[in-house]
Design a protein around this motif. Structure first.
Motif, PDB file in Angstrom:
ATOM      1  N   TRP A  54       0.881  -1.114  -0.092  1.00 11.84           N
ATOM      2  CA  TRP A  54      -0.063   0.123  -0.092  1.00 11.84           C
ATOM      3  C   TRP A  54       0.920   1.359   0.117  1.00 11.84           C
ATOM      4  O   TRP A  54       0.604   2.299  -0.913  1.00 11.84           O
ATOM      5  CB  TRP A  54      -0.752   0.126   1.212  1.00 11.84           C
ATOM      6  CG  TRP A  54      -1.565   1.174   1.767  1.00 11.84           C
ATOM      7  CD1 TRP A  54      -2.284   2.094   0.727  1.00 11.84           C
ATOM      8  CD2 TRP A  54      -1.668   2.060   2.675  1.00 11.84           C
ATOM      9  NE1 TRP A  54      -2.890   3.264   0.994  1.00 11.84           N
ATOM     10  CE2 TRP A  54      -2.403   3.135   2.516  1.00 11.84           C
ATOM     11  CE3 TRP A  54      -1.065   1.551   4.050  1.00 11.84           C
ATOM     12  CZ2 TRP A  54      -2.615   4.081   3.596  1.00 11.84           C
ATOM     13  CZ3 TRP A  54      -1.339   2.634   5.114  1.00 11.84           C
ATOM     14  CH2 TRP A  54      -2.239   3.938   5.103  1.00 11.84           C
ATOM     15  N   ASP A  57       2.444   1.268  -3.334  1.00 12.70           N
ATOM     16  CA  ASP A  57       1.565   1.363  -4.715  1.00 12.70           C
ATOM     17  C   ASP A  57       1.933   0.233  -5.484  1.00 12.70           C
ATOM     18  O   ASP A  57       1.877   0.404  -6.561  1.00 12.70           O
ATOM     19  CB  ASP A  57       1.547   2.642  -5.351  1.00 12.70           C
ATOM     20  CG  ASP A  57       0.413   2.958  -6.058  1.00 12.70           C
ATOM     21  OD1 ASP A  57      -0.556   2.501  -5.837  1.00 12.70           O
ATOM     22  OD2 ASP A  57       0.572   3.573  -7.309  1.00 12.70           O
ATOM     23  N   ASN A  59       0.799  -3.506  -7.306  1.00  9.43           N
ATOM     24  CA  ASN A  59      -0.544  -4.164  -7.807  1.00  9.43           C
ATOM     25  C   ASN A  59      -0.607  -5.702  -6.979  1.00  9.43           C
ATOM     26  O   ASN A  59      -0.050  -6.356  -7.564  1.00  9.43           O
ATOM     27  CB  ASN A  59      -0.338  -4.067  -9.105  1.00  9.43           C
ATOM     28  CG  ASN A  59      -0.444  -2.902  -9.879  1.00  9.43           C
ATOM     29  OD1 ASN A  59      -0.422  -1.991  -9.319  1.00  9.43           O
ATOM     30  ND2 ASN A  59       0.114  -2.874 -11.030  1.00  9.43           N
ATOM     31  N   ALA A  65      -9.047  -7.132  -4.723  1.00 11.98           N
ATOM     32  CA  ALA A  65      -9.480  -5.802  -4.946  1.00 11.98           C
ATOM     33  C   ALA A  65     -11.039  -5.751  -5.561  1.00 11.98           C
ATOM     34  O   ALA A  65     -11.595  -4.792  -5.255  1.00 11.98           O
ATOM     35  CB  ALA A  65      -8.571  -5.217  -5.999  1.00 11.98           C
ATOM     36  N   THR A  88     -15.253   1.491  -8.831  1.00 13.92           N
ATOM     37  CA  THR A  88     -14.635   1.332  -7.438  1.00 13.92           C
ATOM     38  C   THR A  88     -13.266   0.518  -7.533  1.00 13.92           C
ATOM     39  O   THR A  88     -12.422   0.270  -6.586  1.00 13.92           O
ATOM     40  CB  THR A  88     -15.306   1.075  -6.451  1.00 13.92           C
ATOM     41  OG1 THR A  88     -16.024  -0.213  -6.829  1.00 13.92           O
ATOM     42  CG2 THR A  88     -16.354   1.946  -5.923  1.00 13.92           C
ATOM     43  N   GLU A  89     -13.006  -0.194  -8.635  1.00  8.30           N
ATOM     44  CA  GLU A  89     -11.676  -0.921  -8.604  1.00  8.30           C
ATOM     45  C   GLU A  89     -10.753  -0.175  -9.372  1.00  8.30           C
ATOM     46  O   GLU A  89     -10.574   0.670  -9.879  1.00  8.30           O
ATOM     47  CB  GLU A  89     -12.061  -2.209  -9.931  1.00  8.30           C
ATOM     48  CG  GLU A  89     -13.125  -3.278  -9.389  1.00  8.30           C
ATOM     49  CD  GLU A  89     -13.490  -4.065 -10.893  1.00  8.30           C
ATOM     50  OE1 GLU A  89     -13.959  -5.091 -10.469  1.00  8.30           O
ATOM     51  OE2 GLU A  89     -13.016  -3.733 -12.002  1.00  8.30           O
ATOM     52  N   PRO A  90      -9.479  -0.640  -8.648  1.00  5.27           N
ATOM     53  CA  PRO A  90      -8.185  -0.116  -9.151  1.00  5.27           C
ATOM     54  C   PRO A  90      -7.924  -0.295 -10.490  1.00  5.27           C
ATOM     55  O   PRO A  90      -8.590  -1.131 -11.139  1.00  5.27           O
ATOM     56  CB  PRO A  90      -7.071  -0.389  -8.274  1.00  5.27           C
ATOM     57  CG  PRO A  90      -7.611  -1.762  -7.764  1.00  5.27           C
ATOM     58  CD  PRO A  90      -9.144  -1.594  -7.680  1.00  5.27           C
ATOM     59  N   GLY A  91      -7.115   0.492 -11.420  1.00  6.54           N
ATOM     60  CA  GLY A  91      -6.927   0.350 -12.659  1.00  6.54           C
ATOM     61  C   GLY A  91      -6.136  -0.971 -12.978  1.00  6.54           C
ATOM     62  O   GLY A  91      -6.417  -1.502 -14.352  1.00  6.54           O
ATOM     63  N   TRP A  92      -5.470  -1.706 -12.257  1.00  2.53           N
ATOM     64  CA  TRP A  92      -4.771  -2.864 -12.568  1.00  2.53           C
ATOM     65  C   TRP A  92      -5.715  -4.034 -12.348  1.00  2.53           C
ATOM     66  O   TRP A  92      -5.119  -5.282 -12.269  1.00  2.53           O
ATOM     67  CB  TRP A  92      -3.539  -3.114 -11.856  1.00  2.53           C
ATOM     68  CG  TRP A  92      -3.603  -2.368 -10.307  1.00  2.53           C
ATOM     69  CD1 TRP A  92      -3.598  -1.308  -9.957  1.00  2.53           C
ATOM     70  CD2 TRP A  92      -3.759  -3.314  -9.035  1.00  2.53           C
ATOM     71  NE1 TRP A  92      -3.522  -1.338  -8.492  1.00  2.53           N
ATOM     72  CE2 TRP A  92      -3.850  -2.760  -7.908  1.00  2.53           C
ATOM     73  CE3 TRP A  92      -4.212  -4.697  -9.026  1.00  2.53           C
ATOM     74  CZ2 TRP A  92      -4.073  -3.076  -6.730  1.00  2.53           C
ATOM     75  CZ3 TRP A  92      -4.332  -5.353  -7.880  1.00  2.53           C
ATOM     76  CH2 TRP A  92      -4.651  -4.212  -6.901  1.00  2.53           C
ATOM     77  N   VAL A 115      -6.827  -1.177  -0.722  1.00  2.00           N
ATOM     78  CA  VAL A 115      -6.702  -2.407  -1.319  1.00  2.00           C
ATOM     79  C   VAL A 115      -5.540  -3.253  -1.065  1.00  2.00           C
ATOM     80  O   VAL A 115      -6.093  -4.755  -0.810  1.00  2.00           O
ATOM     81  CB  VAL A 115      -6.548  -2.237  -2.896  1.00  2.00           C
ATOM     82  CG1 VAL A 115      -6.580  -3.419  -3.657  1.00  2.00           C
ATOM     83  CG2 VAL A 115      -7.677  -1.330  -3.243  1.00  2.00           C
ATOM     84  N   GLN A 116      -4.318  -3.026  -0.899  1.00  5.46           N
ATOM     85  CA  GLN A 116      -3.247  -3.937  -0.624  1.00  5.46           C
ATOM     86  C   GLN A 116      -3.505  -4.202   0.849  1.00  5.46           C
ATOM     87  O   GLN A 116      -3.130  -5.616   1.182  1.00  5.46           O
ATOM     88  CB  GLN A 116      -2.053  -3.458  -0.821  1.00  5.46           C
ATOM     89  CG  GLN A 116      -1.829  -3.019  -2.293  1.00  5.46           C
ATOM     90  CD  GLN A 116      -2.320  -1.387  -2.628  1.00  5.46           C
ATOM     91  OE1 GLN A 116      -3.093  -1.042  -1.951  1.00  5.46           O
ATOM     92  NE2 GLN A 116      -1.702  -0.790  -3.517  1.00  5.46           N
TER      93      GLN A 116
END
Length: 440
Positions: A54, A57, A59, A65, A88-92, A115-116
């Motif tokens: 986190w 940053d 993935n 996620a 609401t999801e991260p781009g990865w 997320v992490q």
């Protein structure tokens, strides 16, 4: 505790199912600081990795996620299934939310942290679920002989050994890496059927119902409860499942209606059925027939036919006082007939290996090699990472050679071969007994 004692010819007599005293096991564990240290080091590392990821940053935790994003969508009053991805999801981690709306509700705690970090906490719970599953599996097995292996005579020591070794199984480490919930669902089912329900508790069946509300496939264990004569537990499981669905129709009627009418039948939303990672009969047939339009129906027909020997084995194990083996028959049957069974869904191999290893000392020198070889081959299939070695993706699986199809369907072929060996062994023993009875 009542346990199964093998007779001279290796046939178990019917006994009442053993019961695992979890409180007693936890009490024993509490006075063993080294055991606590071993079991806690890896979870602490998992939380630390999550926090580090986190802060930097990384993935980490694609599926966790998505779980967290589904919970955020629900809490914000937004829709879960109107698009292939969630805002609401991260781009990865842009994947569709394929679970029932009840899962989004139960994933709500993940929305409280980044997320992490959510991956880290889910990994800790999964590791605990793995250790619990191993301990439950060991608790259902016959007590080792006095002159048996010392390491097997100690459930705590055996649990730690299996726990560490099982981290090398592809379904296990992939579940942890992705932030999946397969280990948690397995532990819920094992705890319900082999511990809570086995004691006649009024809570029997509830965890099965909750597991099915998170991911539909555990609903098959309602049938398992009915077949084994625990109809009250089966009714509680169905009632829990139905109650959670009714709650979601009140909380979020739009998503609930859309999931049951449109999202659930759309298997393409989950992913390509012919991808190597899908280890189900549906995938096998589609890969072998180059996506023939009749392949999925044929796979379902084969699955229905396999229900006959599966039911026979389930009842036979149950009557012989082998509840773990009976549960594993149900688990592997649903893995085979489910349209999508990703490789990380096959975490049920962990209690299977526990069962196979427990039987290694109970044989003669002349036949020992058969069990050693069988146990080694089962474990090797899931340690070898053969699915990662084979070419896959972009429809490459449709052009596999024959040997590639055999290796690429290894997870599917394993329970089929094991069931065939069990049935053949039963038939040979029965024929030998008849010949002995007919001899003058």
């Amino acid at each position: 505790m009542t346990r199964t004692v093998p007779s001279a010819d290796d046939r178990e007599a019917p006994v009442s199912p053993p019961r695992l005293a979890l409180r007693r096991s936890l009490a024993r564990l509490s006075v063993r600081p080294r055991s606590i240290l071993i079991l806690s080091v890896i979870p602490v590392i998992a939380v630390g990795v999550g926090i580090w990821a986190w802060l930097h940053d990384w993935n980490l935790g694609v599926d966790s996620a998505v779980y967290r994003a589904g919970a955020l969508q629900l809490l914000r009053g937004d829709n879960l299934y109107d698009a292939n991805t969630l805002p609401t999801e991260p781009g990865w981690a842009l994947l569709p939310f394929t679970y029932p709306p009840t899962a989004a509700l139960l994933f709500a705690p993940l929305a409280l942290v980044p997320v992490q970090v959510a991956w880290g906490f889910l990994t800790v719970v999964s590791l605990g679920a793995l250790a619990l599953s191993v301990r439950i599996a060991i608790g259902t097995l016959p007590r080792p002989d006095a002159d048996g292996p010392r390491w097997w005579a100690s459930p705590a020591r055996s649990t730690i050994v299996f726990f560490v070794v099982f981290l090398g199984l592809e379904p296990v480490w992939r579940t942890l890496f992705l932030g999946q919930i397969n280990l948690i669902l397995m532990a819920m089912v094992l705890l319900d059927i082999l511990v809570i329900g086995a004691r006649g508790s009024r809570w029997g069946g509830v965890l099965v119902g909750v597991a099915a509300a998170i991911k539909l496939t555990p609903i098959v264990f309602v049938g398992h409860l009915l077949v084994t004569g625990r109809w009250k537990d089966a009714l509680r499981a169905l009632g829990t499942f139905a109650g959670l669905q009714a709650l979601m129709f009140v909380v979020n009627p739009h998503d609930s209606w859309k999931y049951w009418t449109k999202t659930l039948p759309d298997t393409g939303r989950i992913g390509p059925v012919h991808w190597a990672g899908n280890q189900s009969l549906n995938a096998l047939m589609n890969r072998a027939t180059d996506l023939a339009p009749w392949a999925s129906n044929a796979a379902m027909g084969i699955g229905v036919l396999l229900a006959i020997p599966a039911l026979w084995l389930l009842i036979r194990f149950h009557r012989r006082g082998q509840p773990l083996a009976a549960v594993l028959v149900t688990a592997f049957w649903i893995l085979l007939i489910s349209p999508i069974s990703w490789s990380h869904h096959w975490v049920w191999v962990a209690p299977l290996v526990v069962l196979l290893v427990s039987r290694l000392p109970k044989t003669t020198p002349a036949t020992a090699w058969k069990r050693w070889l069988g146990t080694f081959l089962v474990a090797f299939v899931f340690v070898s990472c053969v699915l990662l070695i084979l070419p896959n993706g972009r429809n490459v699986e449709l052009h596999w050679q024959v040997w590639e199809n055999v290796l690429g369907d290894a997870y599917i072929l394993m329970p089929l071969a094991l069931a065939a060996a069990l049935i053949l062994r039963w038939w040979l023993l029965r024929r030998a007994r008849k010949r002995a009875e007919a001899a003058p």
